[in-house]
Design a protein around this motif. Structure first.
Motif, PDB file in Angstrom:
ATOM      1  N   UNK A 246      -6.338  -1.541  -0.705  1.00  0.00           N
ATOM      2  CA  UNK A 246      -5.715  -1.906  -1.838  1.00  0.00           C
ATOM      3  C   UNK A 246      -4.406  -1.623  -1.879  1.00  0.00           C
ATOM      4  N   UNK A 247      -3.822  -0.632  -1.173  1.00  0.00           N
ATOM      5  CA  UNK A 247      -2.381  -0.464  -1.100  1.00  0.00           C
ATOM      6  C   UNK A 247      -1.646  -1.428  -0.575  1.00  0.00           C
ATOM      7  N   UNK A 248      -2.274  -1.783   0.498  1.00  0.00           N
ATOM      8  CA  UNK A 248      -1.518  -3.124   1.260  1.00  0.00           C
ATOM      9  C   UNK A 248      -1.427  -4.420   0.471  1.00  0.00           C
ATOM     10  N   UNK A 308       3.706   9.337  -0.919  1.00  0.00           N
ATOM     11  CA  UNK A 308       3.684   9.195   0.576  1.00  0.00           C
ATOM     12  C   UNK A 308       2.559   8.424   1.275  1.00  0.00           C
ATOM     13  N   UNK A 309       1.778   7.616   0.362  1.00  0.00           N
ATOM     14  CA  UNK A 309       0.849   6.636   1.159  1.00  0.00           C
ATOM     15  C   UNK A 309       0.954   5.344   0.489  1.00  0.00           C
ATOM     16  N   UNK A 310       2.366   5.012   0.332  1.00  0.00           N
ATOM     17  CA  UNK A 310       2.490   3.741  -0.165  1.00  0.00           C
ATOM     18  C   UNK A 310       3.404   2.995   0.944  1.00  0.00           C
ATOM     19  N   UNK A 311       2.771   1.673   1.290  1.00  0.00           N
ATOM     20  CA  UNK A 311       3.555   1.007   2.191  1.00  0.00           C
ATOM     21  C   UNK A 311       5.022   0.565   1.771  1.00  0.00           C
ATOM     22  N   UNK A 312       5.728  -0.066   2.708  1.00  0.00           N
ATOM     23  CA  UNK A 312       7.200  -0.460   2.227  1.00  0.00           C
ATOM     24  C   UNK A 312       7.018  -1.725   1.641  1.00  0.00           C
ATOM     25  N   UNK A 376       2.803  -3.119   8.847  1.00  0.00           N
ATOM     26  CA  UNK A 376       3.442  -2.536   7.717  1.00  0.00           C
ATOM     27  C   UNK A 376       2.736  -2.205   6.683  1.00  0.00           C
ATOM     28  N   UNK A 377       1.896  -2.866   6.266  1.00  0.00           N
ATOM     29  CA  UNK A 377       0.991  -2.468   5.015  1.00  0.00           C
ATOM     30  C   UNK A 377       0.035  -1.646   5.249  1.00  0.00           C
ATOM     31  N   UNK A 378      -0.244  -1.012   6.788  1.00  0.00           N
ATOM     32  CA  UNK A 378      -1.115  -0.167   6.923  1.00  0.00           C
ATOM     33  C   UNK A 378      -0.430   1.352   6.693  1.00  0.00           C
ATOM     34  N   UNK A 379       0.882   1.286   6.781  1.00  0.00           N
ATOM     35  CA  UNK A 379       1.731   2.534   6.865  1.00  0.00           C
ATOM     36  C   UNK A 379       1.314   3.313   5.551  1.00  0.00           C
ATOM     37  N   UNK A 380       1.593   4.495   5.564  1.00  0.00           N
ATOM     38  CA  UNK A 380       1.710   5.622   6.772  1.00  0.00           C
ATOM     39  C   UNK A 380       0.650   5.840   7.687  1.00  0.00           C
TER      40      UNK A 380
END
Length: 441
Positions: A246-248, A308-312, A376-380
């Motif tokens: 969901x963050x991605x 610290x768990x949000x993608x760019x 990028x969506x998987x980071x960090x």
């Protein structure tokens, strides 16, 4: 650059180049098989001339792709030893099977290249089919490893170590099939429109012959069909991302606040500091429907995740918009061509030919943008919610220097490929001249 930045930059550069080589290596064999099949069916020599030309292009991309892929394999072990120590035994099965597909492709490509006058026409054509299939499977098998990194399954985590590993873990990932489909279609789209651009340029120079018209028809036939299928594949992928990452999804759509009936954002530049979107257009409730088939479904926003768990969000959203925009532009371009053909216009307008030339890189632009969204969506996380990227990198010195060295390697490989493909694209095959003379008579 620090070690982490240099290691990530090196993987980004290496993958960006390798994906171009790999996409051409997947797309060219299918074009080659289709063209020779048409030649056997119709008896027209220009189809066989095209097949020979595209077979040489297949050999070039296969060779250069093998070199770039080998370099990537070394990079995985050298730059990310912690990751490989944890995941090597899990994703190893995907790379092992890809090795089998690679050797099958190499064997049958050799038979195809050297069998033109040594095999019967039907047997020769049949040797090309395993080249196309194994090339496609190689890409799908490598994607299995990445899919497992997106949605890791098939193991138990005990004291920070993977135990009870299922040997088929990469293929059990819920992301694998839709990622493999989406990636494979992207390769066919990128190759088809790139090839069409080459022959459209030839037609602009006055080469309005059967050879160029057939090349344009075959390449745009493959490209248009796969481009029309891609939105369906993308919809399936988006629904899986909404469920598993969901963050991605929130970063792709620049959705900052959790809300029911979330709008679909078209365009726009997100401001991660304020949560505002500039220059975007919102379609009410469309995102909720596309992600869940429910107009009023609640979707999580980026602000619901720890910072610290949000993608760019800026990179992910813009890359996603570029991918979608380029994809729909290519659909329009393909439909424009087939509308002209349906109306019986064998001599295409210069406006359409120029559009095909200008639009020819859009498939590769969409391919690169799509992988930027994926990574990028998987980071960090390097392994989603299991291992962070910063914890997987090597601790040795000298990584920035290696980054520059490998970048030169890939620039060199790309330059060689461009030079050889340009040499291959020039000239008018004798077989095509024979076909023209026969048809004129």
């Amino acid at each position: 650059m620090d070690t982490l930045t240099a290691a990530r930059a090196q993987m980004e550069v290496s993958l960006a180049f390798h994906m171009v080589f790999a996409a051409l290596g997947i797309g060219f064999p299918l074009l080659m098989v289709i063209s020779e099949g048409l030649g056997l069916k119709t008896g027209q020599a220009h189809y066989l001339a095209l097949a020979k030309k595209w077979a040489k292009a297949t050999a070039l991309t296969f060779a250069i792709g093998a070199v770039s892929g080998t370099a990537l394999a070394f990079e995985l072990g050298l730059l990310w030893p912690t990751f490989m120590g944890f995941a090597g035994s899990i994703i190893g099965s995907a790379f092992t099977l890809e090795g089998f597909a690679f050797f099958i492709e190499a064997i049958f490509l050799g038979l195809y290249l050297y069998g033109w006058k040594r095999l019967s026409p039907l047997a020769h054509w049949l040797t090309g089919i395993p080249v196309a299939i194994s090339g496609m499977l190689s890409g799908a098998l490598v994607v299995a490893a990445n899919a497992w990194m997106q949605t890791p399954v098939g193991f138990d985590l005990v004291d920070g170590k993977a135990v009870n590993v299922n040997p088929l873990a990469p293929f059990l990932s819920p992301a694998w099939l839709d990622m493999a489909l989406h990636s494979t279609l992207s390769c066919y789209i990128a190759t088809g429109f790139a090839v069409a651009g080459v022959y459209a340029m030839g037609m602009l120079k006055g080469r309005n012959d059967r050879y160029h018209r057939s090349a344009l028809t075959i390449s745009l036939g493959l490209a248009t069909v796969t481009a029309l299928l891609q939105p369906i594949s993308g919809h399936i992928s988006a629904q899986r991302v909404a469920k598993d990452q969901p963050a991605k999804l929130a970063a792709m759509e620049a959705l900052f606040e959790t809300q029911a009936g979330a709008p679909l954002l078209i365009g726009g530049i997100p401001n991660p500091e304020t949560g505002e979107i500039h220059f975007g257009i919102e379609i009410p409730k469309a995102l909720s429907f596309m992600a869940t088939n429910d107009f009023n479904a609640e979707l999580r926003g980026l602000n619901s995740f720890p910072p610290d768990e949000r993608p760019n969000v800026v990179i992910a959203h813009i890359a996603f918009q570029v991918m979608v925009g380029a994809g729909f532009a290519l659909i329009g371009l393909g439909l424009w061509f087939w509308w002209r053909r349906w109306r019986g216009n064998l001599v295409l307008s210069r406006k359409l030919l120029w559009a095909l030339v200008i639009g020819s890189p859009l498939g590769f632009l969409a391919l690169q943008a799509g992988w930027i969204v994926t990574e990028v969506g998987r980071q960090p996380w390097i392994i989603y919610e299991v291992m962070r990227t910063r914890d997987a990198v090597t601790t040795v010195d000298g990584v920035p220097q290696v980054f520059y060295l490998f970048s030169l390697l890939y620039i060199g490989l790309a330059s060689v490929l461009v030079y050889l493909l340009r040499k291959l694209a020039t000239g008018y095959p004798p077989e095509a001249n024979e076909s023209e003379a026969t048809n004129a008579a």
